[in-house]
Design a protein around this motif. Sequence first.
Motif, mmCIF file in Angstrom:
data_model
loop_
_atom_site.group_PDB
_atom_site.id
_atom_site.type_symbol
_atom_site.label_atom_id
_atom_site.label_comp_id
_atom_site.label_asym_id
_atom_site.label_seq_id
_atom_site.Cartn_x
_atom_site.Cartn_y
_atom_site.Cartn_z
ATOM 1 N N ASP A 182 -5.104 1.937 -2.854
ATOM 2 C CA ASP A 182 -4.798 0.872 -1.895
ATOM 3 C C ASP A 182 -5.497 1.107 -0.563
ATOM 4 O OD1 ASP A 182 -3.052 -0.383 0.398
ATOM 5 O OD2 ASP A 182 -2.444 -1.448 -1.419
ATOM 6 N N SER A 183 -5.433 2.327 -0.036
ATOM 7 C CA SER A 183 -6.053 2.598 1.269
ATOM 8 C C SER A 183 -7.571 2.497 1.184
ATOM 9 C CB SER A 183 -5.633 3.972 1.782
ATOM 10 O OG SER A 183 -6.039 4.988 0.886
ATOM 11 N N LEU A 184 -8.162 2.970 0.064
ATOM 12 C CA LEU A 184 -9.613 2.842 -0.112
ATOM 13 C C LEU A 184 -10.025 1.376 -0.195
ATOM 14 C CD1 LEU A 184 -10.693 5.596 -2.681
ATOM 15 C CD2 LEU A 184 -11.506 5.341 -0.334
ATOM 16 N N MET A 185 -9.228 0.568 -0.893
ATOM 17 C CA MET A 185 -9.522 -0.859 -1.002
ATOM 18 C C MET A 185 -9.497 -1.508 0.380
ATOM 19 S SD MET A 185 -10.012 -2.020 -4.208
ATOM 20 C CE MET A 185 -9.369 -3.692 -4.267
ATOM 21 N N MET A 201 -2.370 -6.422 -4.775
ATOM 22 C CA MET A 201 -3.693 -7.035 -4.665
ATOM 23 C C MET A 201 -3.671 -8.190 -3.677
ATOM 24 S SD MET A 201 -5.850 -8.971 -7.686
ATOM 25 C CE MET A 201 -4.643 -10.315 -7.738
ATOM 26 N N PHE A 202 -2.697 -9.085 -3.825
ATOM 27 C CA PHE A 202 -2.616 -10.238 -2.929
ATOM 28 C C PHE A 202 -2.291 -9.818 -1.498
ATOM 29 C CE2 PHE A 202 -1.910 -12.881 -6.853
ATOM 30 C CZ PHE A 202 -3.004 -13.720 -6.656
ATOM 31 N N SER A 203 -1.535 -8.748 -1.340
ATOM 32 C CA SER A 203 -1.211 -8.267 0.002
ATOM 33 C C SER A 203 -2.477 -7.854 0.753
ATOM 34 C CB SER A 203 -0.244 -7.078 -0.088
ATOM 35 O OG SER A 203 -0.005 -6.530 1.193
ATOM 36 N N ILE A 204 -3.381 -7.157 0.056
ATOM 37 C CA ILE A 204 -4.651 -6.777 0.692
ATOM 38 C C ILE A 204 -5.438 -8.022 1.080
ATOM 39 C CG2 ILE A 204 -6.844 -5.584 0.361
ATOM 40 C CD1 ILE A 204 -5.402 -3.751 -1.651
#
Length: 446
Positions: free
Chosen positions: A213-216, A246-249
């Motif tokens: 998540d952090s890398l994305m 995914m949608f949160s990012i």
Amino acid sequence: MTAGSALLASGMAAAATGSPATPTCEDKGEVNAISSPHYRLQNVRLEEGFEYEGDSVIATRTGLYDLEVNNGALVAIQPVKDRTASALPAFDAGGLLLLPATRDMHIHLDKTFYGGPWQAPRPRKGKTIMDMIAREQTIIPRLLPHSVEHAEAIIRLLQAKGTTVARSHCNIDPVSGLKSLEHLQIALQKHQQDFSCEIVAFPQHGLLHSKVDSLMREAMQMGVQFVGGLDPTNVDGAMEKSLDAMFSIALDTQKGVDIHLHETTPAGIAAIKYMIRTVEQNPQLRGKVTLSHAFALSVMADEELDEVIEGLAKQQFSVASTVPIGKGVMPLPQLTEKGVRVMTGTDSVIDHWSPFGTGSMLEKANLYAQLYGNSDEFGLTRSLAIATGNILPLDASGKRQWPKVNDPAEMILVAASCSAEAVARVPEVQAGFHQGRLVAGGLKKA
């Protein structure tokens, strides 16, 4: 139908072996670069209308035209019979047919074997997607030292096949970190004048499973246009949690979404319905979500399929399909009829998933025409749309709608009498143009 979505096209030659040959026309006394941004392209064949037998389209009328290109746009189009003298540099298309340049809207430029020595993928039989991910974790470190040159090799292949615009998925994983993205951006920077490419940050090893998540989120700050995702049940083991992440990012970074969804189980169907509801609840995502593969659509039928397609159309989803041949047939014509944007792409030219890609979007249009029964003149012309971003020379009534003055000079020249023949016979691309620049093939001076 698997993560690699291997192209299986009967009667088509499979390229993608060894090092690519850069197209050159010097031995024919032709030029393969145009230095002036303002020039004339003479004796270009354009489609003018349909010929009918009763209500049936049986042929396509064409004529010869001269085009004037200036700073990447078509600024004049006139019949050859009306040609006037000009001091502009002029090049002869020799009666070749002009078509819109093609678009590869699902490819992985970052982890290909192409451009290196031949190697077939290891056996797939009996392997799960998790097995393939584990295999990839050992392959990525061997690919990274050569990934820039391999990406450039595929870019040149795509250009030679008529593609000037692409969307590439790029691994964001614990093995490569952000290196795959950095290397892909180096390759694209080298081709910024002759190739346009959107990037999807793709958590190939699972968004939750690989804890990226952090890398994305870091990748989203590096010029990436789309948040990727992968099989939220089969890989991440938690459909709603994975899709929400995914949608949160995407919402936090105001980016689009392009998710690989291979699942054909009830979980795959549930995932599509969940994504439709998510976009309904977050209208800022409308028109910004692409389902890549979306194989679950091939196992739906009747009212359920109609309801899902209606939801996809209402929320302005896109579907990126490699036009797979397998046990289930994707309902691509139904999607298009209901207003869902359908795109196609190479996926793998050659990598550890599949060795069968050729890089040709004209072949994808040909495959589409075969699979959905578009063997007549009209059906063949309509099949071209999947390869060109829905840009067609003639509209459904036979009126020319492309090219027009002020259109971008994104175009290819092929040895065909009309677009129907180009789709049916898949001729080689003789010249390709990106923003008015000659980027593949060659022309004779007029």
